[in-house]
Scaffold this active site. Structure first.
Site, short mmCIF file in Angstrom:
data_model
loop_
_atom_site.label_atom_id
_atom_site.label_comp_id
_atom_site.label_asym_id
_atom_site.label_seq_id
_atom_site.Cartn_x
_atom_site.Cartn_y
_atom_site.Cartn_z
N ARG A 99 22.39 35.86 91.80
CA ARG A 99 23.29 35.67 92.99
C ARG A 99 22.27 35.59 94.26
O ARG A 99 21.42 36.30 94.06
CB ARG A 99 24.27 36.97 93.05
CG ARG A 99 25.47 36.92 92.20
CD ARG A 99 26.48 35.72 92.74
NE ARG A 99 27.43 35.47 91.92
CZ ARG A 99 27.61 34.63 90.87
NH1 ARG A 99 26.62 33.88 90.75
NH2 ARG A 99 28.90 34.51 90.19
N GLU B 292 25.61 29.87 100.30
CA GLU B 292 26.02 28.67 99.64
C GLU B 292 27.38 28.50 100.21
O GLU B 292 28.26 29.29 100.78
CB GLU B 292 26.11 28.95 98.07
CG GLU B 292 24.95 29.37 97.37
CD GLU B 292 25.00 29.48 96.13
OE1 GLU B 292 26.08 29.27 95.37
OE2 GLU B 292 24.09 30.17 95.47
N HIS C 164 22.64 25.83 92.28
CA HIS C 164 23.78 26.82 91.57
C HIS C 164 24.27 25.91 90.35
O HIS C 164 25.44 25.63 90.29
CB HIS C 164 24.85 27.19 92.42
CG HIS C 164 25.52 28.43 91.79
ND1 HIS C 164 25.93 29.60 92.71
CD2 HIS C 164 25.49 29.01 90.76
CE1 HIS C 164 26.27 30.25 92.00
NE2 HIS C 164 26.15 30.33 90.77
P1 NAD Z 1 25.68 41.16 82.54
O1 NAD Z 1 26.74 42.00 83.13
O2 NAD Z 1 25.67 40.87 81.13
O3 NAD Z 1 24.42 42.03 82.71
C1 NAD Z 1 23.76 42.45 83.98
C2 NAD Z 1 22.70 43.46 83.86
O4 NAD Z 1 22.44 44.09 85.06
C3 NAD Z 1 23.41 44.62 83.32
O5 NAD Z 1 22.88 45.15 81.99
C4 NAD Z 1 23.43 45.76 84.29
O6 NAD Z 1 23.12 47.06 83.90
C5 NAD Z 1 21.93 45.29 85.05
N1 NAD Z 1 21.90 45.80 86.59
C6 NAD Z 1 22.55 45.76 87.45
N2 NAD Z 1 22.08 46.00 88.67
C7 NAD Z 1 20.71 46.40 88.25
C8 NAD Z 1 19.65 46.89 89.00
N3 NAD Z 1 19.87 46.82 90.50
N4 NAD Z 1 18.52 46.75 88.59
C9 NAD Z 1 18.40 46.54 87.02
N5 NAD Z 1 19.42 46.17 86.51
C10 NAD Z 1 20.70 45.89 87.01
O7 NAD Z 1 25.38 39.90 83.32
P2 NAD Z 1 25.16 38.22 82.88
O8 NAD Z 1 26.12 37.62 82.14
O9 NAD Z 1 23.84 38.70 82.36
O10 NAD Z 1 24.87 37.65 84.50
C11 NAD Z 1 23.68 38.17 85.16
C12 NAD Z 1 24.09 37.43 86.64
O11 NAD Z 1 23.82 35.94 86.32
C13 NAD Z 1 25.22 37.68 87.27
O12 NAD Z 1 25.01 37.94 88.75
C14 NAD Z 1 26.04 36.21 87.18
O13 NAD Z 1 26.82 36.39 88.29
C15 NAD Z 1 24.91 35.42 87.17
N6 NAD Z 1 24.98 34.12 86.77
C16 NAD Z 1 24.63 32.66 87.46
C17 NAD Z 1 24.82 31.74 86.91
C18 NAD Z 1 24.40 30.43 87.79
O14 NAD Z 1 25.09 29.29 87.62
N7 NAD Z 1 23.19 30.56 88.28
C19 NAD Z 1 25.59 31.50 85.64
C20 NAD Z 1 25.99 32.40 84.97
C21 NAD Z 1 25.85 33.77 85.51
#
Ligand code: NAD
Length: 321
Positions: free
Chosen positions: A246, A275, A293
């Site tokens: 993000r 964005e 993105h």
């Molecule tokens: P998820 O919930 O499966 O995993 C996120 C992990 O981050 C969790 O295990 C949580 O405990 C950990 N976490 C939260 N804050 C933390 C911190 N400060 N330090 C360490 N660990 C921390 O989520 P995901 O499905 O793996 O998605 C991760 C990110 O990717 C999200 O922000 C999502 O919006 C983003 N995303 C981006 C795109 C893109 O198009 N670029 C697509 C899909 C997801």
């Protein structure tokens, strides 16, 4: 049900919804026109990706909506708690895009290691006349094999990334809030199941060891950054930072300063604070690889997202009836 897929939907999802008897409208209605459109067309369900926002005012103006679905992972473009208070079901499709985001990260690491981003820009214009000069500038590449990748946020995408990086011979460490000391990652290679333990380490270990750091955390409370100048100063000089999670989890002013000073060697960014108008000095920076993105934007992920949406709608319908 009548469903408005305002940011589009893959044919897989549209077909599955229509096969179940729903009407799917794929008009892209401007944000300010949504309440009127939803009323006039008796829309029951609204599907969005990241462009359309579903805030309190829209929810208040459309009390008859039965669900709001997000094709993607985060739901920060939806006031989900408020919608649920009003009896509107909110869902997303968390599992469908992990591999696509992980592959984007791998492509960014390879692009940075071999100057693909710069070579791709300069070969078409200068490759004919200045081949030797370009060869010289892009001849200091490195291999990913043997380098240490730190994955910050070891959830679905982080773990998927680990499978690719391990397959390339990288050393993988990770950090999460789970409190575990390691987590087993299951790989399937040539039909064989292999389980590999990835150590969950401290931020100090990440800073001391990582050549590449990739962020996979959700948007932090109050939009806080995970990495500002103080954190970047503790990283290995020349570290490559990757953010496909993000905008805002890396502080953008500090990142530009650290890139200019050479403390951060390269930044690979798919997400930005402002964005859809990211700051020009960041995306034009010579040490930045930027994509708009597109982490989840593959044919395969969009197909899985479409099918996951259709499954969610089927479950909502069965609960309503
Ligand atoms: P998820 O919930 O499966 O995993 C996120 C992990 O981050 C969790 O295990 C949580 O405990 C950990 N976490 C939260 N804050 C933390 C911190 N400060 N330090 C360490 N660990 C921390 O989520 P995901 O499905 O793996 O998605 C991760 C990110 O990717 C999200 O922000 C999502 O919006 C983003 N995303 C981006 C795109 C893109 O198009 N670029 C697509 C899909 C997801």
């Amino acid at each position: 049900m009548k469903i408005l897929a305002n940011d589009g939907i893959d044919a897989s999802g549209k077909n599955a919804l229509e096969a179940a008897g729903h009407v799917v409208i794929t008009d892209n209605v401007a944000q300010e026109d949504l309440p009127a459109f939803i009323h006039q067309n008796n829309i029951d369900g609204l599907l969005v990706r990241s462009a359309t926002t579903v805030r309190v005012d829209l929810i208040d103006q459309c009390p008859d909506l039965k669900f709001v679905g997000r094709g993607g992972v985060g739901i920060d473009n939806i006031d989900a708690a408020y919608a649920r208070e009003k009896g509107i079901v909110v869902f997303n499709t968390p599992a469908s895009s992990s591999a696509s985001v992980a592959e984007l990260v791998m492509s960014m690491m390879f692009a940075s290691a071999r100057f693909m981003y710069a070579s791709g820009k300069e070969m078409p214009t200068s490759g004919h006349d200045k081949f030797g000069a370009l060869k010289k500038s892009f001849s200091k590449g490195v291999e990913l094999r043997g380098k240490t990748l730190a994955i910050v946020g070891f959830g679905r995408i982080g773990q998927s990334l680990a499978t690719y990086a391990l397959g390339c011979g990288m050393k993988v460490i990770a950090i999460d809030r789970s409190g575990e000391s390691s987590r087993n990652i299951e790989l399937q290679i040539n039909g064989q199941d292999i389980s590999i333990s990835v150590p969950l380490v401290t931020m100090e270990d990440v800073f001391a060891q990582a050549d590449y750091i990739s962020l996979h955390v959700p948007k932090q409370p109050n939009g806080a950054a995970v990495f500002g100048k103080a954190e970047m100063m503790q990283m290995k000089k020349g570290v490559v930072l990757i953010n496909t999670s993000r905008g805002g989890v890396i502080e953008e002013d500090a990142l530009i300063e650290m890139l200019n000073e050479g403390q951060v060697g390269m930044a690979c960014l798919d997400v930005f604070v402002n964005e859809p108008s990211p700051r020009a000095d960041l995306i034009q920076h010579p040490k930045v690889i930027a994509t708009p993105h597109i982490g989840a934007s593959t044919a395969e992920a969009q197909e899985r997202i479409g099918l996951e949406i259709a499954e969610n709608v089927a479950s909502i319908v069965s609960k309503l009836s």
